[in-house]
Design a protein around this motif. Structure first.
Motif, PDB file in Angstrom:
ATOM      1  N   MET A 146       2.483  -4.567 -16.623  1.00 22.35           N
ATOM      2  CA  MET A 146       4.310  -5.001 -15.958  1.00 22.35           C
ATOM      3  C   MET A 146       5.281  -5.144 -17.178  1.00 22.35           C
ATOM      4  O   MET A 146       5.039  -5.545 -18.340  1.00 22.35           O
ATOM      5  N   TYR A 177       9.274  -6.512 -18.434  1.00 23.88           N
ATOM      6  CA  TYR A 177      10.043  -7.630 -17.761  1.00 23.88           C
ATOM      7  C   TYR A 177      11.794  -6.869 -17.966  1.00 23.88           C
ATOM      8  O   TYR A 177      11.539  -6.391 -19.341  1.00 23.88           O
ATOM      9  N   THR A 231      15.585  -7.726 -17.635  1.00 32.04           N
ATOM     10  CA  THR A 231      16.668  -9.086 -17.906  1.00 32.04           C
ATOM     11  C   THR A 231      17.405  -8.630 -17.981  1.00 32.04           C
ATOM     12  O   THR A 231      18.655  -7.690 -18.681  1.00 32.04           O
ATOM     13  N   THR A 280      15.528 -12.417 -14.708  1.00 31.53           N
ATOM     14  CA  THR A 280      14.387 -11.169 -15.503  1.00 31.53           C
ATOM     15  C   THR A 280      13.435 -11.186 -14.373  1.00 31.53           C
ATOM     16  O   THR A 280      12.718 -11.647 -12.953  1.00 31.53           O
ATOM     17  N   VAL A 281      13.658  -9.072 -14.323  1.00 28.70           N
ATOM     18  CA  VAL A 281      12.357  -8.864 -13.154  1.00 28.70           C
ATOM     19  C   VAL A 281      11.153  -7.923 -13.476  1.00 28.70           C
ATOM     20  O   VAL A 281      11.316  -7.680 -14.614  1.00 28.70           O
ATOM     21  N   GLY A 282      10.345  -7.997 -12.909  1.00 28.50           N
ATOM     22  CA  GLY A 282       9.254  -6.994 -13.352  1.00 28.50           C
ATOM     23  C   GLY A 282       9.069  -6.300 -12.615  1.00 28.50           C
ATOM     24  O   GLY A 282       8.768  -6.060 -11.288  1.00 28.50           O
ATOM     25  N   HIS A 320      11.266 -12.784 -11.098  1.00 31.15           N
ATOM     26  CA  HIS A 320      10.417 -13.461 -12.133  1.00 31.15           C
ATOM     27  C   HIS A 320      11.435 -14.313 -12.761  1.00 31.15           C
ATOM     28  O   HIS A 320      10.243 -15.611 -12.897  1.00 31.15           O
ATOM     29  N   ARG A 321      11.958 -15.068 -12.875  1.00 26.69           N
ATOM     30  CA  ARG A 321      13.170 -15.931 -13.639  1.00 26.69           C
ATOM     31  C   ARG A 321      14.357 -15.294 -13.253  1.00 26.69           C
ATOM     32  O   ARG A 321      15.028 -14.317 -13.665  1.00 26.69           O
ATOM     33  N   TYR A 352      11.516 -20.440 -11.846  1.00 26.12           N
ATOM     34  CA  TYR A 352      10.146 -19.364 -11.818  1.00 26.12           C
ATOM     35  C   TYR A 352       9.613 -18.837 -10.091  1.00 26.12           C
ATOM     36  O   TYR A 352       8.415 -17.911 -10.081  1.00 26.12           O
TER      37      TYR A 352
END
Length: 137
Positions: free
Chosen positions: A1, A3, A5, A48-50, A118-119, A133
């Motif tokens: 994984m 991340y 942003t 933020t994506v994962g 993610h965030r 989150y």
């Protein structure tokens, strides 16, 4: 994984007020932020994506698509708007930095293909931000 942003900016006005409270209590709790005429901020949003890196493109997510989603779901809705009066999710919710982060999460959740949200970080000022989150965190 891994991340990734992406940032976006928007400018909005808001005020803090609980309609169930007296004017005195609103002023005591929220101070000058309770002024019904509101005040504005130049917000910075970080999303933020994962996910896994695509072996062909090298991307977690298509960056143009992510930018377009942020524009459509957040910037075009919040930018140059009075949050209390013009954005439906704040009709009955105080648009604090914390609540803005939650609202943006809800707008974006499930809309970013091939990546997991993610965030969401919302900066109201350089020295004030909120991170969210999701419900599961």
């Amino acid at each position: 994984m891994i991340y990734l942003t992406r940032k976006a900016d928007f400018s909005s006005a808001h005020f803090y007020r609980n309609p169930d409270w007296s004017e005195e209590k609103n002023l005591a709790v929220f101070g000058k932020c309770a002024n019904a005429n509101g005040h504005g901020h130049n917000y910075t949003l970080e999303v933020t994506v994962g996910g896994e890196v695509d072996p062909v493109t090298g991307f977690v997510v298509d960056l143009k698509l992510l930018k377009d989603i942020l524009e459509e779901q957040v910037v075009s809705v919040y930018d140059h708007r009075h949050l209390n009066y013009e954005v439906p999710e704040f009709a009955s919710t105080v648009p604090t930095t914390e609540n803005i982060a939650v609202a943006i999460w809800r707008r974006l959740d499930g809309k970013i293909p091939n990546a997991k949200l993610h965030r969401v970080r919302v900066y109201e000022m350089d020295d004030l931000f909120a991170d969210y989150y999701g419900e599961e965190a």
